[in-house]
Design an enzyme around this catalytic site. Sequence first.
Site, PDB file in Angstrom:
ATOM      1  N   SER A 140      34.908  28.239  28.706  1.00  0.00           N
ATOM      2  CA  SER A 140      33.705  28.305  27.875  1.00  0.00           C
ATOM      3  C   SER A 140      33.780  28.139  26.507  1.00  0.00           C
ATOM      4  O   SER A 140      34.970  28.245  26.041  1.00  0.00           O
ATOM      5  CB  SER A 140      33.372  29.816  28.221  1.00  0.00           C
ATOM      6  OG  SER A 140      32.309  30.437  27.433  1.00  0.00           O
ATOM      7  N   TYR A 153      36.412  38.599  27.190  1.00  0.00           N
ATOM      8  CA  TYR A 153      35.993  37.327  27.861  1.00  0.00           C
ATOM      9  C   TYR A 153      36.758  35.953  27.070  1.00  0.00           C
ATOM     10  O   TYR A 153      37.172  35.103  27.798  1.00  0.00           O
ATOM     11  CB  TYR A 153      34.544  37.202  27.891  1.00  0.00           C
ATOM     12  CG  TYR A 153      33.878  35.955  28.650  1.00  0.00           C
ATOM     13  CD1 TYR A 153      33.557  35.930  29.887  1.00  0.00           C
ATOM     14  CD2 TYR A 153      33.477  34.941  27.949  1.00  0.00           C
ATOM     15  CE1 TYR A 153      33.020  35.057  30.410  1.00  0.00           C
ATOM     16  CE2 TYR A 153      32.740  33.794  28.278  1.00  0.00           C
ATOM     17  CZ  TYR A 153      32.767  34.000  30.016  1.00  0.00           C
ATOM     18  OH  TYR A 153      31.924  32.817  30.514  1.00  0.00           O
TER      19      TYR A 153
HETATM   20  P1  NAP Z   1      26.858  33.824  37.974  1.00  0.00           P
HETATM   21  O1  NAP Z   1      25.526  33.244  38.070  1.00  0.00           O
HETATM   22  O2  NAP Z   1      26.991  35.418  37.510  1.00  0.00           O
HETATM   23  O3  NAP Z   1      27.785  33.751  39.266  1.00  0.00           O
HETATM   24  C1  NAP Z   1      29.072  34.214  39.177  1.00  0.00           C
HETATM   25  C2  NAP Z   1      29.564  33.731  40.518  1.00  0.00           C
HETATM   26  O4  NAP Z   1      31.182  34.549  40.761  1.00  0.00           O
HETATM   27  C3  NAP Z   1      29.081  34.645  41.907  1.00  0.00           C
HETATM   28  O5  NAP Z   1      29.200  33.485  42.811  1.00  0.00           O
HETATM   29  C4  NAP Z   1      30.142  35.778  42.300  1.00  0.00           C
HETATM   30  O6  NAP Z   1      30.023  36.001  43.530  1.00  0.00           O
HETATM   31  C5  NAP Z   1      31.281  35.082  41.730  1.00  0.00           C
HETATM   32  N1  NAP Z   1      32.451  36.092  41.418  1.00  0.00           N
HETATM   33  C6  NAP Z   1      32.394  37.005  40.389  1.00  0.00           C
HETATM   34  N2  NAP Z   1      33.548  37.837  40.722  1.00  0.00           N
HETATM   35  C7  NAP Z   1      34.236  37.373  41.529  1.00  0.00           C
HETATM   36  C8  NAP Z   1      35.513  37.741  42.261  1.00  0.00           C
HETATM   37  N3  NAP Z   1      36.115  38.641  41.796  1.00  0.00           N
HETATM   38  N4  NAP Z   1      35.929  36.968  43.425  1.00  0.00           N
HETATM   39  C9  NAP Z   1      35.000  35.965  43.840  1.00  0.00           C
HETATM   40  N5  NAP Z   1      33.927  35.662  43.375  1.00  0.00           N
HETATM   41  C10 NAP Z   1      33.639  36.290  42.203  1.00  0.00           C
HETATM   42  O7  NAP Z   1      27.741  33.277  36.654  1.00  0.00           O
HETATM   43  P2  NAP Z   1      27.720  31.709  36.167  1.00  0.00           P
HETATM   44  O8  NAP Z   1      27.008  31.772  35.047  1.00  0.00           O
HETATM   45  O9  NAP Z   1      27.322  30.881  37.281  1.00  0.00           O
HETATM   46  O10 NAP Z   1      29.133  31.508  35.595  1.00  0.00           O
HETATM   47  C11 NAP Z   1      30.200  30.643  36.424  1.00  0.00           C
HETATM   48  C12 NAP Z   1      31.304  30.536  35.394  1.00  0.00           C
HETATM   49  O11 NAP Z   1      30.946  29.812  34.259  1.00  0.00           O
HETATM   50  C13 NAP Z   1      32.003  31.654  35.147  1.00  0.00           C
HETATM   51  O12 NAP Z   1      33.447  31.635  35.002  1.00  0.00           O
HETATM   52  C14 NAP Z   1      31.468  32.001  33.764  1.00  0.00           C
HETATM   53  O13 NAP Z   1      32.567  32.832  32.963  1.00  0.00           O
HETATM   54  C15 NAP Z   1      31.457  30.493  33.036  1.00  0.00           C
HETATM   55  N6  NAP Z   1      30.622  30.402  31.992  1.00  0.00           N
HETATM   56  C16 NAP Z   1      29.081  30.591  32.288  1.00  0.00           C
HETATM   57  C17 NAP Z   1      28.212  30.309  31.223  1.00  0.00           C
HETATM   58  C18 NAP Z   1      26.840  30.878  30.987  1.00  0.00           C
HETATM   59  O14 NAP Z   1      26.096  30.652  30.142  1.00  0.00           O
HETATM   60  N7  NAP Z   1      26.263  31.070  32.480  1.00  0.00           N
HETATM   61  C19 NAP Z   1      28.873  29.822  30.025  1.00  0.00           C
HETATM   62  C20 NAP Z   1      30.248  29.591  30.028  1.00  0.00           C
HETATM   63  C21 NAP Z   1      30.907  29.703  31.105  1.00  0.00           C
HETATM   64  P3  NAP Z   1      28.646  37.216  44.083  1.00  0.00           P
HETATM   65  O15 NAP Z   1      27.578  36.081  44.191  1.00  0.00           O
HETATM   66  O16 NAP Z   1      29.310  37.438  45.438  1.00  0.00           O
HETATM   67  O17 NAP Z   1      28.870  38.164  43.080  1.00  0.00           O
END
Ligand code: NAP
Length: 242
Positions: A140, A153
């Site tokens: 990130s 984070y």
């Molecule tokens: P999201 O839509 O909230 O989805 C999170 C995903 O992670 C879901 O599939 C969830 O499963 C799974 N998850 C959470 N905890 C888990 C665990 N302990 N074991 C297995 N699976 C788990 O998040 P996203 O925005 O797509 O983010 C994905 C990645 O990108 C993350 O690492 C986040 O930090 C990173 N990121 C996101 C952003 C952003 O702006 N969105 C920016 C920078 C980095 P369930 O569906 O079962 O809950």
Amino acid sequence: MNYALVTGGSRGIGRAVCVKLSKMGYPILINFSSNSTAADETRSMIEEAGGKAELLPFDVASRESVDAAISKWREGHPEDHISVLVNNAGIRRDTLLAFMSDEDWHTVLNTHLNGFFNMAKSVVKDMISQRNGRIVNIASLSGISGQKGQVNYSAAKAGLIGATKALAQELASRKITVNAVAPGFVATDMTKDLDEATLKKMIPVGRFAQPEEIAAVVGFLASDDASYITGEVISVNGGLYM
Ligand code: NAP
């Protein structure tokens, strides 16, 4: 067969990565934590497009759960290998450090950083024996620049970047690359509570990313075209450097 395993593949960026890697020809292992409805939707999207996918629910933060799930999968797939691992599962527990509970700190570190360790441990020996592998870690912008309200984070993502660079050096001679992608703001469930109208004014491109724009870079890093890129962090942030 060579499979791609995507942690947190049920929703958001992980779902887009599953779809992308499936289009590249990989059968997909969709990991998730608890949202089986969303994981089923990801599987349907892949299958309707002619791809192949299996659900593999477990908590990435739990070594026991990871080992049990991967061992069971291997028993059922003695001829197959996990040749692409995308460490994407993640959570936010934002608050100022002064008010941060031990649980907020440990849960975020356990999910992102111990999750990476548990997953890498579970696949790396087989990748070494196959002399083939791609590991892509979703970091990130917060892990590069730090972000107030996100000490936990930011620490987890900065740790993930350090681990990416170190593991890349350990595995390069075995034809395994390890890279990170560092998104800025992406339109997913994780950011739906944020004030997008205000935040997008700070982003030079003027909008949040779509998950597919992150998945495109993951797909490239997983491809043969990226075989000379390792230990790298590719920002996908619309020009935003906070
Ligand atoms: P999201 O839509 O909230 O989805 C999170 C995903 O992670 C879901 O599939 C969830 O499963 C799974 N998850 C959470 N905890 C888990 C665990 N302990 N074991 C297995 N699976 C788990 O998040 P996203 O925005 O797509 O983010 C994905 C990645 O990108 C993350 O690492 C986040 O930090 C990173 N990121 C996101 C952003 C952003 O702006 N969105 C920016 C920078 C980095 P369930 O569906 O079962 O809950």
